[in-house]
Design a protein around this motif. Structure first.
Motif, PDB file in Angstrom:
ATOM      1  N   THR A  13    -133.170  71.646   3.698  1.00  0.00           N
ATOM      2  CA  THR A  13    -134.604  71.650   4.003  1.00  0.00           C
ATOM      3  C   THR A  13    -134.863  71.831   5.493  1.00  0.00           C
ATOM      4  O   THR A  13    -135.790  72.548   5.889  1.00  0.00           O
ATOM      5  CB  THR A  13    -135.254  70.347   3.506  1.00  0.00           C
ATOM      6  OG1 THR A  13    -135.103  70.260   2.078  1.00  0.00           O
ATOM      7  CG2 THR A  13    -136.739  70.315   3.831  1.00  0.00           C
ATOM      8  N   GLN A  29    -138.937  69.408  -2.243  1.00  0.00           N
ATOM      9  CA  GLN A  29    -139.250  69.422  -0.812  1.00  0.00           C
ATOM     10  C   GLN A  29    -138.807  70.732  -0.174  1.00  0.00           C
ATOM     11  O   GLN A  29    -139.532  71.291   0.663  1.00  0.00           O
ATOM     12  CB  GLN A  29    -138.543  68.254  -0.107  1.00  0.00           C
ATOM     13  CG  GLN A  29    -139.241  66.927  -0.263  1.00  0.00           C
ATOM     14  CD  GLN A  29    -138.651  65.874   0.655  1.00  0.00           C
ATOM     15  OE1 GLN A  29    -137.477  65.927   1.042  1.00  0.00           O
ATOM     16  NE2 GLN A  29    -139.447  64.888   0.999  1.00  0.00           N
ATOM     17  N   THR A  70    -141.387  73.302   1.557  1.00  0.00           N
ATOM     18  CA  THR A  70    -141.201  73.670   2.953  1.00  0.00           C
ATOM     19  C   THR A  70    -141.107  75.184   3.096  1.00  0.00           C
ATOM     20  O   THR A  70    -141.631  75.765   4.057  1.00  0.00           O
ATOM     21  CB  THR A  70    -139.943  72.998   3.524  1.00  0.00           C
ATOM     22  OG1 THR A  70    -140.026  71.588   3.310  1.00  0.00           O
ATOM     23  CG2 THR A  70    -139.818  73.254   5.026  1.00  0.00           C
TER      24      THR A  70
END
Length: 301
Positions: free
Chosen positions: A118, A254, A258
């Motif tokens: 991430t 996530q 992102t």
């Protein structure tokens, strides 16, 4: 481009002007002062990691400095996809043999890798719309949707979609790899096998099925996960597995979000490369979740 060899023992740092000229002359390739393909002019570290090969794989096509951030980030993500795919398959196989303690240990590693994955969007998020426009045309039809390593990872996690194999059909070896991942049981298939062998009421057809087809949620599986959460002391290792899978799901979401926010910041609502609709397509993808009954059980409890 082969550079003139010099004795590494007599190496002196390049001046800023020399670095600029060297970068221009090599098209962005590493600025080496000696031939590292010669074993006598290498080191154990270079040889073990193939650093010379790795650092020779960046070939930006424009003079825009931001292109290198975009280029290297994409390569880093591909390496992390490979690592995750390998570890997820390892965990799947451990679950098939009911080695839950070891599987949970590897799931902790997967969590760490996902967190690193991430953060790889950070360099790309600094690219301005003007900078991206300076090299976007060089991408042509290239798009992340063509990443065969990422597609194999999605399949390994249980997001089976036969139509998503089509972008790879023109590339025989990549198509074979993606198809093999499509046909193989996923991490979730292995987890459901654990539930069934523990006598938690998972129907046989949920674990004995055509793994290439999308998984169809079943109420009995939702009830099985709910039982695990309602009686954690009775099934402590399965409870730990449920939470680890939930963490995996959360962290993958996530990464997707992102990605969405990064693209939105750079492109706005322009169409994406590779024929996608850009942000709108990414937003739809970001809504997907793995392990459906594990999520549904939270609503039922």
């Amino acid at each position: 481009m082969k550079l003139e060899r010099t004795d590494p023992r007599s190496y002196t740092p390049l001046t800023e002007e020399e670095r600029r000229r060297r970068a221009e002359s090599t098209g962005g390739e590493p600025m080496l002062d000696f031939d590292v393909t010669n074993d006598s002019e290498s080191t154990a570290y270079i040889g073990y990691h193939h650093v010379d090969v790795l650092l020779g794989l960046q070939h930006p096509r424009t003079g825009e400095p931001a292109e290198l951030s975009f280029y290297i980030t994409g390569q880093i993500q591909e390496l992390l996809f490979k690592l995750l795919f390998t570890e997820v398959n390892r965990i799947r196989d451990l679950l098939f043999t009911d080695s839950l303690d070891e599987a949970l240990r590897y799931l902790r590693r997967v969590e760490r890798v996902q967190r690193v994955l991430t953060t790889t969007w950070e360099p790309v998020s600094t690219i301005t719309p003007t900078e991206f426009a300076a090299f976007r045309d060089e991408l042509g039809s290239a798009s992340g949707i063509q990443s065969y390593m990422y597609r194999q990872l999605e399949f390994a996690l249980g997001n089976k979609a036969p139509r998503m194999t089509e972008p790879y059909r023109p590339v025989g070896w990549a198509y074979e790899q993606v198809m093999a991942a499509l046909r193989a049981p996923s991490l979730y298939d292995a987890a459901l096998g654990v539930l069934q062998r523990r006598g938690l009421g998972v129907p046989a057809h949920c674990v004995e099925r055509d793994f290439a087809e999308p998984y169809q949620p079943h109420a009995a599986v939702e009830q099985a996960w709910a039982r695990v959460y309602q009686s954690p002391r009775e099934h402590p290792d399965v409870y730990a597995l449920a939470e680890s899978l939930s963490d995996l799901n959360h962290l993958h979401a996530q990464w997707r979000y992102t990605h969405l926010l990064t693209v939105e910041r750079i492109l706005g609502h322009k169409p994406g490369t590779g024929g996608t609709s850009g942000v709108n397509w990414l937003r739809k993808v970001a809504e997907h979740r793995f392990f459906p009954e594990l999520l549904a059980a939270r609503t039922a409890i």
